[in-house]
Design an enzyme around this catalytic site. Structure first.
Site, PDB file in Angstrom:
ATOM      1  N   GLU A   1     -26.347 -36.842  23.008  1.00 48.16           N
ATOM      2  CA  GLU A   1     -25.974 -36.397  24.884  1.00 48.16           C
ATOM      3  C   GLU A   1     -25.852 -37.703  25.276  1.00 48.16           C
ATOM      4  O   GLU A   1     -26.757 -38.588  25.393  1.00 48.16           O
ATOM      5  CB  GLU A   1     -27.306 -35.547  25.136  1.00 48.16           C
ATOM      6  CG  GLU A   1     -27.067 -35.407  26.711  1.00 48.16           C
ATOM      7  CD  GLU A   1     -27.929 -34.126  27.205  1.00 48.16           C
ATOM      8  OE1 GLU A   1     -28.754 -33.517  26.533  1.00 48.16           O
ATOM      9  OE2 GLU A   1     -27.527 -33.973  28.668  1.00 48.16           O
TER      10      GLU A   1
ATOM     11  N   ASP B   1     -33.327 -25.060  26.717  1.00 44.30           N
ATOM     12  CA  ASP B   1     -34.136 -25.252  27.812  1.00 44.30           C
ATOM     13  C   ASP B   1     -33.359 -25.592  29.019  1.00 44.30           C
ATOM     14  O   ASP B   1     -34.266 -25.486  30.033  1.00 44.30           O
ATOM     15  CB  ASP B   1     -35.510 -26.232  27.337  1.00 44.30           C
ATOM     16  CG  ASP B   1     -34.950 -27.700  27.172  1.00 44.30           C
ATOM     17  OD1 ASP B   1     -33.788 -27.773  27.132  1.00 44.30           O
ATOM     18  OD2 ASP B   1     -35.930 -28.642  26.770  1.00 44.30           O
ATOM     19  N   SER B   2     -32.394 -25.702  28.975  1.00 46.42           N
ATOM     20  CA  SER B   2     -31.363 -25.819  30.307  1.00 46.42           C
ATOM     21  C   SER B   2     -31.716 -24.305  30.964  1.00 46.42           C
ATOM     22  O   SER B   2     -31.368 -24.318  32.337  1.00 46.42           O
ATOM     23  CB  SER B   2     -29.987 -26.007  30.132  1.00 46.42           C
ATOM     24  OG  SER B   2     -29.523 -25.471  28.869  1.00 46.42           O
TER      25      SER B   2
ATOM     26  N   GLU C   1     -36.273 -32.685  20.750  1.00 47.97           N
ATOM     27  CA  GLU C   1     -35.536 -33.964  21.465  1.00 47.97           C
ATOM     28  C   GLU C   1     -36.506 -35.098  20.838  1.00 47.97           C
ATOM     29  O   GLU C   1     -37.917 -35.158  20.515  1.00 47.97           O
ATOM     30  CB  GLU C   1     -35.542 -33.947  22.769  1.00 47.97           C
ATOM     31  CG  GLU C   1     -34.802 -32.930  23.564  1.00 47.97           C
ATOM     32  CD  GLU C   1     -34.804 -32.799  24.993  1.00 47.97           C
ATOM     33  OE1 GLU C   1     -35.593 -33.840  25.801  1.00 47.97           O
ATOM     34  OE2 GLU C   1     -34.313 -31.970  25.474  1.00 47.97           O
TER      35      GLU C   1
ATOM     36  N   LYS D   1     -34.688 -26.622  17.734  1.00 47.13           N
ATOM     37  CA  LYS D   1     -34.026 -27.944  18.350  1.00 47.13           C
ATOM     38  C   LYS D   1     -35.216 -28.622  18.923  1.00 47.13           C
ATOM     39  O   LYS D   1     -36.059 -28.055  19.774  1.00 47.13           O
ATOM     40  CB  LYS D   1     -32.846 -27.834  19.149  1.00 47.13           C
ATOM     41  CG  LYS D   1     -32.458 -29.139  19.688  1.00 47.13           C
ATOM     42  CD  LYS D   1     -30.947 -29.153  20.136  1.00 47.13           C
ATOM     43  CE  LYS D   1     -30.787 -29.010  21.517  1.00 47.13           C
ATOM     44  NZ  LYS D   1     -31.764 -29.744  22.637  1.00 47.13           N
TER      45      LYS D   1
ATOM     46  N   ASP E   1     -34.431 -23.979  21.528  1.00 53.01           N
ATOM     47  CA  ASP E   1     -34.946 -25.295  22.019  1.00 53.01           C
ATOM     48  C   ASP E   1     -36.515 -25.201  22.037  1.00 53.01           C
ATOM     49  O   ASP E   1     -37.049 -24.178  22.643  1.00 53.01           O
ATOM     50  CB  ASP E   1     -34.449 -25.965  23.619  1.00 53.01           C
ATOM     51  CG  ASP E   1     -33.421 -26.967  23.543  1.00 53.01           C
ATOM     52  OD1 ASP E   1     -33.573 -27.767  22.609  1.00 53.01           O
ATOM     53  OD2 ASP E   1     -32.797 -26.873  24.482  1.00 53.01           O
TER      54      ASP E   1
END
Ligand code: KIV
Length: 277
Positions: A195, A53-54, A128, A126, A96
């Protein structure tokens, strides 16, 4: 692993990543958001491509990862999967789950993970977070969708953290992170991104899990490494965190090429007779 002459190769699976950890073979992961880049990555022997999602930052120019939508992530993923399939089809493609696509309820998360897997030919999602998402991770993995976790600096929580500084330096947060990693493994996650946390803590997490850890700013004991492709290719001038190694300086390469093109067009020297019909 290098150029394979266009041949299809065995696809990297979650089982293969577990074997790599067990055999001490490091996992190389990079982000990609488009077809052309995915082709190059697959051809270069990358193990895992993350449609991160960057994309919200480096592709769309937002300040954070929060604005990107499921539809936009699916658009990027389709292009990346087509790129991998056009080459050796070897790389695993992980997408993501964007902000608020899995936080509301496990049911909503399952529906969205299902949509993502049905709409693409990707391999995994993925997500978070630790303790707060473990029930959701279990629900999703129980139906057969592989989940990669993400702990430490989790950019979707940037407004809670208030900065992009290193996480879990304090003992309490470090203990929570160790606990979260164990919970994610128990819930069925097949790997965890760590991270921006101290290298010693990442090493402890890596030793404590049987699933692989993939580090970004988390030292070199992790079972694998990930970077954002734009950062490692030097496509920007302003982002220089110490965990990014720049393998090229493409900003100046592209800028110089474009300047030469602009000059040629202005002078009327492009196209030449040979470049015309
Ligand atoms: O979105 C992303 O690129 C990521 C990596 C930094 C791990 O989550």
């Amino acid at each position: 692993m290098g150029n394979n002459g266009g041949k299809k190769l065995p696809h990297v699976t979650t089982r293969r990543l577990l074997e790599m950890k067990a055999q001490g073979e490091k996992i190389a992961m990079l982000t990609a958001y488009d077809y052309t880049t995915a082709r190059i990555l697959d051809r270069s022997g990358i193990d895992v491509i993350l449609v991160g999602d960057s994309a919200s930052n480096v592709f769309s120019g937002h300040d954070t990862t929060l604005p990107i939508t499921i539809e936009e992530m699916i658009y990027h993923t389709k292009a990346v999967v087509r790129g991998v399939q056009a080459e050796s089809s070897r790389a695993m493609v992980v997408i993501d789950m964007p902000f608020m696509s899995y936080q509301l309820s496990s049911e909503e998360a399952l529906r969205n993970a299902g949509k993502i897997m049905k709409d693409n030919e990707c391999d995994a999602v993925k997500m978070e977070g630790g303790k707060v998402i473990v029930d959701t991770v279990k629900r999703i993995t129980d139906v057969g969708i592989p989940v990669m976790g993400h702990l430490g600096l989790t950019p979707q929580s940037i407004y809670k953290f208030g900065s992009y500084k290193v996480r879990a330096r304090e003992e309490k947060e470090a203990e929570e992170l160790l606990r979260d990693a164990a919970l994610l493994e128990k819930a069925g996650a097949f790997a965890v991104v760590l991270e921006k946390i101290p290298a010693d803590l990442a090493a402890e997490v890596t030793r404590s899990l049987s699933i692989p850890t993939i580090g970004i700013g988390a030292g070199n004991v992790c079972d694998g490494q990930v970077l954002v492709i734009n950062d490692m290719l030097g496509l920007n001038t302003e982002f220089h965190p110490r965990f990014v190694r720049r393998y090229a300086e493409l900003y100046s390469v592209v800028k110089d090429a474009v300047s030469l093109y602009v000059d040629d067009v202005k002078k009327g020297t492009f196209p030449s007779e040979d470049e015309s019909y």
